[in-house]
Design a protein around this motif. Sequence first.
Motif, PDB file in Angstrom:
ATOM      1  N   MET A  36      36.619  54.462  36.564  1.00 14.77           N
ATOM      2  CA  MET A  36      37.607  53.398  36.706  1.00 14.77           C
ATOM      3  C   MET A  36      38.393  53.287  35.399  1.00 14.77           C
ATOM      4  O   MET A  36      37.926  53.708  34.348  1.00 14.77           O
ATOM      5  CB  MET A  36      36.909  52.070  37.023  1.00 14.77           C
ATOM      6  N   SER A  37      39.588  52.706  35.502  1.00 16.73           N
ATOM      7  CA  SER A  37      40.397  52.492  34.306  1.00 16.73           C
ATOM      8  C   SER A  37      39.790  51.379  33.462  1.00 16.73           C
ATOM      9  O   SER A  37      38.968  50.593  33.941  1.00 16.73           O
ATOM     10  CB  SER A  37      41.826  52.116  34.697  1.00 16.73           C
ATOM     11  N   ARG A  38      40.238  51.311  32.218  1.00  9.23           N
ATOM     12  CA  ARG A  38      39.766  50.250  31.324  1.00  9.23           C
ATOM     13  C   ARG A  38      40.072  48.874  31.914  1.00  9.23           C
ATOM     14  O   ARG A  38      39.232  47.978  31.885  1.00  9.23           O
ATOM     15  CB  ARG A  38      40.406  50.398  29.955  1.00  9.23           C
ATOM     16  N   ALA A  39      41.268  48.713  32.487  1.00  8.38           N
ATOM     17  CA  ALA A  39      41.660  47.419  33.074  1.00  8.38           C
ATOM     18  C   ALA A  39      40.762  47.065  34.258  1.00  8.38           C
ATOM     19  O   ALA A  39      40.353  45.901  34.406  1.00  8.38           O
ATOM     20  CB  ALA A  39      43.118  47.454  33.502  1.00  8.38           C
ATOM     21  N   GLU A  40      40.450  48.048  35.112  1.00 10.72           N
ATOM     22  CA  GLU A  40      39.570  47.792  36.253  1.00 10.72           C
ATOM     23  C   GLU A  40      38.174  47.383  35.800  1.00 10.72           C
ATOM     24  O   GLU A  40      37.575  46.457  36.346  1.00 10.72           O
ATOM     25  CB  GLU A  40      39.486  49.034  37.146  1.00 10.72           C
ATOM     26  N   VAL A  41      37.656  48.079  34.783  1.00  6.55           N
ATOM     27  CA  VAL A  41      36.327  47.748  34.264  1.00  6.55           C
ATOM     28  C   VAL A  41      36.352  46.359  33.628  1.00  6.55           C
ATOM     29  O   VAL A  41      35.453  45.554  33.862  1.00  6.55           O
ATOM     30  CB  VAL A  41      35.833  48.823  33.269  1.00  6.55           C
ATOM     31  N   GLU A  42      37.374  46.062  32.853  1.00  7.26           N
ATOM     32  CA  GLU A  42      37.479  44.735  32.223  1.00  7.26           C
ATOM     33  C   GLU A  42      37.520  43.634  33.269  1.00  7.26           C
ATOM     34  O   GLU A  42      36.847  42.611  33.131  1.00  7.26           O
ATOM     35  CB  GLU A  42      38.722  44.654  31.325  1.00  7.26           C
ATOM     36  N   ASN A  43      38.315  43.830  34.325  1.00  7.75           N
ATOM     37  CA  ASN A  43      38.387  42.828  35.398  1.00  7.75           C
ATOM     38  C   ASN A  43      37.034  42.648  36.073  1.00  7.75           C
ATOM     39  O   ASN A  43      36.611  41.521  36.343  1.00  7.75           O
ATOM     40  CB  ASN A  43      39.446  43.211  36.437  1.00  7.75           C
ATOM     41  N   SER A  44      36.360  43.759  36.347  1.00  7.03           N
ATOM     42  CA  SER A  44      35.040  43.686  36.980  1.00  7.03           C
ATOM     43  C   SER A  44      34.035  42.989  36.072  1.00  7.03           C
ATOM     44  O   SER A  44      33.265  42.133  36.515  1.00  7.03           O
ATOM     45  CB  SER A  44      34.538  45.092  37.325  1.00  7.03           C
ATOM     46  N   LEU A  45      34.035  43.369  34.800  1.00  7.88           N
ATOM     47  CA  LEU A  45      33.107  42.742  33.859  1.00  7.88           C
ATOM     48  C   LEU A  45      33.392  41.255  33.703  1.00  7.88           C
ATOM     49  O   LEU A  45      32.460  40.449  33.660  1.00  7.88           O
ATOM     50  CB  LEU A  45      33.164  43.448  32.500  1.00  7.88           C
ATOM     51  N   ASN A  46      34.667  40.892  33.631  1.00  7.50           N
ATOM     52  CA  ASN A  46      35.004  39.472  33.522  1.00  7.50           C
ATOM     53  C   ASN A  46      34.497  38.686  34.721  1.00  7.50           C
ATOM     54  O   ASN A  46      33.995  37.574  34.585  1.00  7.50           O
ATOM     55  CB  ASN A  46      36.514  39.285  33.341  1.00  7.50           C
ATOM     56  N   TRP A  47      34.613  39.272  35.917  1.00  9.76           N
ATOM     57  CA  TRP A  47      34.121  38.607  37.125  1.00  9.76           C
ATOM     58  C   TRP A  47      32.596  38.469  37.046  1.00  9.76           C
ATOM     59  O   TRP A  47      32.047  37.402  37.312  1.00  9.76           O
ATOM     60  CB  TRP A  47      34.528  39.396  38.369  1.00  9.76           C
ATOM     61  N   LEU A  48      31.913  39.548  36.657  1.00 10.92           N
ATOM     62  CA  LEU A  48      30.453  39.526  36.553  1.00 10.92           C
ATOM     63  C   LEU A  48      29.977  38.553  35.468  1.00 10.92           C
ATOM     64  O   LEU A  48      28.977  37.858  35.663  1.00 10.92           O
ATOM     65  CB  LEU A  48      29.924  40.938  36.272  1.00 10.92           C
ATOM     66  N   ILE A  49      30.688  38.495  34.363  1.00  7.90           N
ATOM     67  CA  ILE A  49      30.351  37.545  33.296  1.00  7.90           C
ATOM     68  C   ILE A  49      30.531  36.120  33.799  1.00  7.90           C
ATOM     69  O   ILE A  49      29.677  35.260  33.571  1.00  7.90           O
ATOM     70  CB  ILE A  49      31.210  37.818  32.036  1.00  7.90           C
TER      71      ILE A  49
END
Length: 83
Positions: A36-49
């Motif tokens: 996944m792109s950095r933006a996709e991972v960041e969005n996913s991590l933000n949701w999980l956080i």
Amino acid sequence: MEKRSGKVLELVYRWYSESGPAFIASKRAVEEECGMSRAEVENSLNWLIGKGFIELWQMGDCVRITEKGITYSEKKKRIDKIS
């Protein structure tokens, strides 16, 4: 759970299961493994956080699964096994 976030949580849980409770994952390793792109991972991590499944670690460069994330992942694994 959003599909990408679920993929990230499954990955971090798998690494935790293989490495033990002190395991932390770099964001870059998550990006590379998930494809996944950095933006996709960041969005996913933000949701999980936000949901309390993952926490930032070491000045935000790494993530670590929380007890809530472990419990959720183990419950999902049992349900998937039954299905």
